[in-house]
Design a protein around this motif. Structure first.
Motif, short mmCIF file in Angstrom:
data_model
loop_
_atom_site.label_atom_id
_atom_site.label_comp_id
_atom_site.label_asym_id
_atom_site.label_seq_id
_atom_site.Cartn_x
_atom_site.Cartn_y
_atom_site.Cartn_z
N ASP B 177 -23.79 31.58 36.49
CA ASP B 177 -23.15 32.60 35.65
C ASP B 177 -22.19 33.37 36.21
O ASP B 177 -22.45 33.43 37.93
CB ASP B 177 -24.17 33.59 34.91
CG ASP B 177 -25.00 34.14 35.57
OD1 ASP B 177 -24.45 35.32 36.18
OD2 ASP B 177 -26.15 33.61 36.11
N SER B 180 -24.09 35.79 39.09
CA SER B 180 -24.71 35.35 40.23
C SER B 180 -23.56 34.74 40.97
O SER B 180 -23.57 34.96 42.23
CB SER B 180 -25.37 34.12 39.62
OG SER B 180 -26.36 34.38 38.66
N THR B 181 -22.51 34.34 40.42
CA THR B 181 -21.23 33.69 41.29
C THR B 181 -20.84 34.95 42.18
O THR B 181 -20.58 34.86 43.33
CB THR B 181 -20.08 33.37 40.19
OG1 THR B 181 -20.78 32.36 39.67
CG2 THR B 181 -19.07 32.94 41.31
#
Lengths: 311, 249
Positions: B177, B180-181
């Motif tokens: 997502d 997190s990226t």
């Protein structure tokens, strides 16, 4: 008119739906009911017999003379012991050979010989057990007779034949379990500089543990339940092959034995009365062993991901 | 300073040629991004750098790939190569074991047995991968219980544990997502102080955000390679321009 047709069609469709559902339900119940019926008949015949002989007497008695005219004895310990020992040793040998064979097929086998080997292993799993028995009679018994003496009919012969018989189960299911482990675990291990062997034994095989345990349990189940081939090579004498203490003497391995299943199969044709019912009693014990094995598997695999089942 | 020097590399999958005459240099302590449409050969080239393609039957490499001047196909043991050139995969792939054992796996394979030393490595790598605070209380828990983004940072930590020189990343955020990226991107920028990073990405914004150099690939050919700022502002090839402006791919 149109709505009449629609109504009629939808009623027909629903009828088909319901019929199919019931039909399929019945089909699946056939299997489940068979199990229940087997349990019912084994236990309803076996339990009273065990009661009559006395459970302790039945399980720990060492004399099996069911047809004795004045004082028949129903001690099944020698058969229980023979089944136990032959299964354990066959499993210790077969599980290692099977697991390593599966690993070889999966990771090391050149493409050219994979198909032939795999086909032969699958075929080995499919041949009737009486043919294993022939092999035992023609090859294993003379081998034992010529090298160790005696007739050859022995616990050792039973162990050898059982080891061979559980191999295809363990290799095929073990390989499927290992193959089902996602490839990215293997790649991940390699990418850390682990060698092929390190990657396989420390990452891939542990990840396949759930499926491999399943293969083991089915293998043990086959060894416990195998009847025909064992009858042909084991000698079928219901006598303790030696006490626990002196087990590791060759005389123990060379003694003729009778397992639970071969006992039932050989005597059922002529048994009657209490004798017949005690054979059902042996069936009860056999059944409990198999159920325990499956429970053990369930407990072992409580926390294991079985990739073979997930995919 | 050059980490990888790739000279005239042609790569074949049996009869299919996946890379055509690729030449490029990967600089140390920089982030190099490979971009291009699916099937353009960027992942293939990445996997040629730690010889992951060896696993594929019929894969053949011509030309030379030098790591610090040493030919990785002819003069280096493949396990040594992979220890020095770590890899992070598209799908987070923590091993089905505890967080601690995941990190300790690499060092253990390479002969480190002492418990205090392993503890130190595990903590340092988890800190370097910016995940220590999230997992320090559950080192003994299964790594599979972590979220996708945490799993990916765990995998980065696992790669760092064998002290590689280079880190290859194959679309490391494509399964994650946006939050997190962002964390991973931040982490990658931190990592270049100590490591050389080569990253394959589908996401052109990602390439502009984090990379120093970018190579654009199309149908197995490297069309253009240069400073990321140049590639994205003044591409010299028409096809690069078409791709980065979204006219195809």
């Amino acid at each position: 008119m149109d709505s009449a047709i629609q109504q009629k069609t939808s009623r027909r469709v629903r009828a088909i739906e319901v019929t199919t559902k019931i039909l399929f339900l019945v089909c699946s119940l056939v299997a489940a009911l068979t199990l229940l019926l087997i349990i019912f008949f084994i236990f309803s015949n076996g339990i009273p017999a065990i009661m009559e002989v006395g459970a302790i007497n039945f399980l720990t008695g060492r004399t099996w003379t069911p047809t004795h005219s004045t004082n028949p004895q129903f001690g099944m310990l020698p058969m229980l012991y023979a089944t136990f020992i032959s299964t354990i040793i066959a499993f210790i040998l077969g599980s290692k050979i099977g697991k390593w064979g599966a690993i070889y097929l999966m990771f090391f086998c050149p493409k050219k010989i994979y198909r032939p080997i795999k086909t032969m292993v699958e075929l080995l799993g499919g041949i009737p057990s009486v043919l294993y028995g022939f092999f035992g009679v023609a090859v294993i018994l003379p081998f034992i007779r010529n090298n160790f003496g005696g007739t050859g009919n022995s616990l050792l012969a039973a162990i050898i034949i059982l080891t061979m018989m559980i191999l295809p189960t363990i290799i095929n299911l073990g390989e499927a379990a290992i193959r089902a482990v996602p490839n990215h675990f293997y790649e991940g291990a390699l990418s850390l500089g682990a060698s092929k062997t390190e990657s396989i034994f420390k990452v891939v095989v542990p990840a396949a543990k759930g499926g491999i345990n399943g293969a083991y349990i089915l293998g043990i189940g086959r060894a416990v339940g195998e009847t025909m081939a064992v009858i042909m090579v084991a000698g079928n004498v219901s006598r303790m092959p030696g006490t626990l203490g002196d087990f590791f003497q060759t005389s123990t391995l060379l003694a003729p034995v009778r397992t639970l299943t071969s006992g039932i199969a050989m005597e059922m044709s002529y048994a009657s009365g209490l004798h017949r019912d005690t054979l059902f009693g042996i069936g009860v014990v056999l059944f409990i062993i198999i159920i325990s094995l499956n429970l053990t598997l369930a407990i072992l695999n409580r926390n294991q991901t079985n990739y073979a089942k997930e995919s | 300073m050059t980490a990888f020097e790739i000279n005239n590399v042609n790569l074949f999958y049996s009869d299919f040629q996946a890379l055509h005459d690729v030449n490029l240099k990967v600089n140390k302590h920089e982030i190099t991004a490979f971009i291009g449409p699916s099937g353009c050969g960027k992942s293939t080239l990445l996997r040629a750098l730690n010889r992951m393609n060896d696993l594929i039957d019929g894969c053949r490499v011509e030309g030379e790939v030098l790591l610090n001047g040493v030919d990785i196909y002819k003069e280096m043991d493949v396990n040594v190569l992979r220890k020095r050139v770590g890899m992070v995969f598209q799908k987070p792939n923590p091993f089905p074991m505890s967080v601690y054992d995941n990190i300790a796996y690499g060092p253990r394979v390479h002969g480190i047995k002492s418990k205090p030393q392993l503890n130190e490595i595990v903590e340092r790598c988890l800190r370097d991968a910016a995940i220590w605070d999230e997992v320090k209380d559950r080192l003994k828990k299964s790594a599979l219980s972590l979220s996708g983004g945490q799993q990916q940072r765990l995998c980065i930590a696992r790669s760092l544990a064998v002290q590689p020189d280079v880190l290859l990343m194959d679309e490391p955020t494509s399964a994650l997502d946006p939050i997190s990226t962002a964390k991973i991107e931040e982490l990658v920028i931190q990592l270049k102080k100590q490591y050389t990073v080569v990253i394959v990405t589908h996401n052109m914004q990602q390439a502009t955000r984090i990379s120093d150099n970018t190579g654009f690939f199309l149908m197995g050919e490297m069309i253009e390679y240069g400073k990321t700022s140049d590639i994205f502002s003044v591409p010299s090839d028409k096809r690069t321009e078409d791709y980065i402006t979204g006219r195809f791919g």
